[in-house]
Design an enzyme around this catalytic site. Structure first.
Site, PDB file in Angstrom:
ATOM      1  CG  ASP A  17       9.465   1.281   4.709  1.00  0.00           C
ATOM      2  OD1 ASP A  17       9.720   0.136   5.102  1.00  0.00           O
ATOM      3  OD2 ASP A  17      10.253   1.955   4.031  1.00  0.00           O
ATOM      4  CB  CYS A  18       3.481   3.660   4.761  1.00  0.00           C
ATOM      5  SG  CYS A  18       3.597   4.209   3.053  1.00  0.00           S
ATOM      6  CB  CYS A  21       4.531   0.206   0.513  1.00  0.00           C
ATOM      7  SG  CYS A  21       5.649   1.581   0.882  1.00  0.00           S
ATOM      8  CG  ASP A 444     -18.552 -22.941  29.658  1.00  0.00           C
ATOM      9  OD1 ASP A 444     -19.692 -23.344  29.900  1.00  0.00           O
ATOM     10  OD2 ASP A 444     -17.551 -23.681  29.666  1.00  0.00           O
ATOM     11  CG  ASP A 727       4.438  12.728   3.151  1.00  0.00           C
ATOM     12  OD1 ASP A 727       3.255  12.388   3.282  1.00  0.00           O
ATOM     13  OD2 ASP A 727       5.307  11.997   2.638  1.00  0.00           O
TER      14      ASP A 727
END
Length: 750
Positions: A17-18, A21, A444, A727
């Site tokens: 999940d983050c 991990c 171009d 957190d």
């Protein structure tokens, strides 16, 4: 002495999940014997590594990952492609009764896995939150906490205290188990270890209720992180679902339904009105409006007819079409987009690499600070141990840098998905960061600023030469070329039904033209200047060519040795949105320059209409030199579509290929514009700048919350449960902020 070879292996890993991990997975696996070059992609949920034969078995790698608390299944590269999607859509796996059916079921899962959107047994990706391991932990800890509060309410405070102790101990067991496994693999500083220490410390100082609450909030936070990360991944999975599972294959005068995954190049499929096109291919019969919005984001259906190319996943909206498959299912446009987006994670932005280095220092520093908070006041000033242990534990809980580390990849993944929905592709965070700094765009001309389909406007034969002869020789020399000018000549010859004699020994003269042997003599189709140098054009014809070039036309001279045959003038109209694109670039503070191999007079006529600078008469090496010069003045984005643009695309800070361009240009470039709209160039820059702005917001949010709660925890203003909310809450907020990019439309000016 034989050189030991390694095999590249891939798995799908869920539960990440983050970014911390991915660090756990990486460090756990790279310690194993024979494992090297470990790469973990958070948003793609992919683990890939090199494995030396005869060392670590794949099963051991899978077991190691499972012990860390993640789901894992092989990517299924060995699955037979022909067996993929064997079961009818309406038949669930549970209804496969026979042994043959079960063999097919086994084939389906890994083969679908190869597209990144299916499941194997250990994978929890498509389950509701309450069906996952982390969801069950939330239910368990929440129930235990509720029971403890009920015990305290209905009996005594002492009984309630022991109920909270029991709730904390039972709830912390799965967390402690993951912490222990990480510790065994050399990772002492993980959020699980911090949680275990904090819960244990809280029990020691008698804060059992708060310890149980912290375990519950931690579990809730993990579930929320998983839900938010899943949302960020949905864009990529949605792309994979655009291609239909079945196709109507024509063979021996009959049509039959086959798995789209089994189609092969050269086969013919029938696409009825309302159906999705099952493969990249060319229309061989029929004319219809094609809704390409699922692939390119183009909202208005475009009319496609015989000879036109179509994308898999597009919707046929009007009439039946017969389409010849030109790309293998694993290499169609959508499959390439998915690979681009998934592999883009490996091209990490400089900001992401810096934050990763910073986070490695941050966690040990906070842990050391919390140890000082616990020890210094009681030992040096005789303060109360319980008070400062409690504050140190609260500080410990904000030591995990999850929110900070996820701040960049979450934004980049959302931006890549948002861009892919609109036909804007970028190969990773490094490209996004470079694109955001762009202050000059080099474009171009042919196929980028112009349509790339010039038409013959003037046939000017030399005295004594018929128009038919002039056109026949030119078409013969150009017969094997895919250059837009050559195609214009060939289309004109076909339209007026001029017989085209066979040519041999054709050779391209880089930047000058083409030569070949037509009949028994050599013939040339070249620029007027080259023709003048070798006697292929007279002064009168050269003056006429100059006048035509001033009108914005491209002129070629056709001649044999010592025998001028005449001039052919062609014109390629600028795209309708070219002038608007240049205006939007100026509004973004970005200057633009046209780079072309065409003559200066034609270039000047087009550049004047578009109001941009130009450099003309350029060979491929000249474009490369021009990009190097521009790079010294700032950050340059180059946009092109041809093979001759590939070196310049590579040299630019950001090289972007037009979607209709060659495969060489697409593979060389850092990004692509699938809709062939020049206005998508400023859109690409807007998307990149919005992404970098989102990243700055995320970093500020993550660091700001950490800083605030670091101070309040030391001062005793906030406690354990607020610290854990800080957190996990910061991680969720950062991810949700990144998800806003999914709804950002870069094609609209602010």
């Amino acid at each position: 002495m034989a050189v030991e070879t390694t095999e590249r292996r891939e798995w799908t890993v869920t539960g990440m999940d983050c970014a911390s991990c991915t660090t756990k997975v990486t460090r756990a696996v790279e310690r194993l014997p024979g494992v090297s070059d470990v790469k973990v992609a958070l948003m793609a949920e992919r683990l890939s590594l090199n494995l030396a034969p005869g060392t670590t078995e794949p099963e051991i790698i899978e077991g190691t990952i499972r012990k860390m608390g993640f789901g894992i299944a092989p990517k299924g590269q060995e699955a037979p492609r022909k067996k993929a999607f064997v079961l009818p859509d309406a038949m669930p796996v549970s209804q496969a009764k026979t042994s043959e059916d079960m063999d097919d079921v086994k084939a389906v899962a890994p083969a679908q896995h190869d597209h990144g959107h299916a499941q194997a047994a250990p994978i929890e990706r498509d389950k509701s939150w309450h069906q996952t391991g982390r969801g069950r932990l939330v239910i368990l800890t929440g129930s235990l906490l509720a029971i403890a509060w009920l015990v305290e309410l209905l009996s005594s405070a002492e009984a309630g205290y022991w109920a909270f102790v029991a709730a904390c101990l039972i709830g912390v067991v799965p967390v402690a188990k993951r912490a222990f496994e990480a510790l065994r693999m050399g990772q002492p500083f993980t959020i699980e270890s911090l949680m275990t220490i904090a819960a244990g410390g809280a029990l020691l100082i008698g804060a059992a209720e708060e310890a149980a609450l912290v375990i519950f909030l931690f579990a809730v936070g993990e579930v929320l992180e998983g839900v938010a990360a899943g949302k960020a991944r949905q864009g990529i999975r949605a792309l994979a679902n655009l291609v239909p599972k079945t196709a109507l294959l024509e063979a021996a005068g009959q049509t039959r339904t086959v798995p789209a995954d089994s189609l092969e190049i050269g086969q013919v499929v029938l696409v009825r009105p309302g159906d999705r096109i099952p493969a990249d291919g060319d229309i061989i019969e029929g004319t219809s409006g094609i809704d390409e919005s699922p692939v390119t984001g183009e909202s208005v259906p475009v009319t496609r007819s015989v000879g036109d190319s179509v994308f898999a996943g597009s919707i046929n909206s009007e009439a039946a079409l017969r389409i010849r498959v030109t790309k293998d299912p694993s290499d169609n446009t959508i499959a390439r987009i998915i690979r681009l987006v998934e592999e883009a994670e490996e091209a990490r932005a400089p900001t992401e690499r810096f934050i990763d280095r910073f986070s490695r220092i941050y966690m040990p520093a906070v842990i050391a600070l919390s140890a000082l908070v616990v020890l210094v006041p009681p030992l040096a000033f005789g303060q109360d141990w319980s008070t400062w242990i409690y504050r140190g534990l609260a500080l410990l809980l904000i030591g995990c840098p999850c929110a900070l580390v996820i701040s960049v990849p979450a934004s980049i993944a959302s931006a890549l998905s948002s861009g892919a929905k609109r036909g804007l592709l970028m190969k990773g965070g490094a490209v996004i960061e470079a694109a955001a700094r762009t202050n000059h765009v080099a474009l171009d001309k042919t196929g980028t600023l112009t349509r790339g389909k010039p038409a013959v406007t003037d046939l000017i034969p030399a005295p004594g030469v018929a128009e038919a002869e002039l056109l026949a020789v030119a078409a013969s020399v150009e017969a094997g070329s895919n250059h837009p000018l050559a195609q214009a000549i060939l289309r004109r010859a076909k339209a007026v039904e001029v017989p085209v004699p066979a040519a041999r020994d054709a050779r391209v003269l880089a930047g000058r033209g083409v030569e070949a042997i037509v009949g028994e003599a050599k013939a040339w189709v070249s620029s007027p200047s080259h023709a003048a140098d070798i006697g292929g054009i007279g002064e009168v014809a050269l003056h006429r060519a100059t006048m035509l070039e001033k009108e914005g036309k491209t002129v070629v001279a056709v001649f044999r040795a010592g025998q001028p045959l005449g001039l052919i003038a062609m014109q390629d109209e600028p795209r309708e949105d070219a002038a608007e694109a240049v205006r939007q670039l100026r509004a973004l503070g970005v200057s633009a320059t046209m780079l072309t191999g065409d003559n200066p007079r034609t270039a000047a006529a087009i550049a004047q209409n578009l109001e941009l600078d130009f450099r003309a008469g350029m060979m491929p090496e000249d474009k490369l030199t021009a990009i190097r010069d521009l790079n010294r003045q700032g950050s340059v984005m180059m946009i092109g579509d041809g093979i001759n643009d590939a070196p310049a695309l590579k040299e630019a800070r950001v090289g972007v290929a037009m979607g209709s361009g060659t495969d060489v240009a697409l593979e060389t470039a850092d990004g692509a514009i699938l809709r062939d709209r020049v206005t998508d160039a400023p859109a690409l820059i807007r998307l990149a700048r919005a992404t970098m702005g989102n990243i700055r917001q995320n970093v500020t949010l993550a660091l700001g919350l950490k800083a605030v709660f670091l101070v309040t925890s030391v001062l005793g203003i906030t406690g354990l449960w607020i610290a854990i909310l800080a957190d996990t809450g910061a991680t969720v907020l950062v991810t949700l902020n990144a998800l806003r990019l999914l709804g950002f439309d870069p094609t609209k000016e602010a």
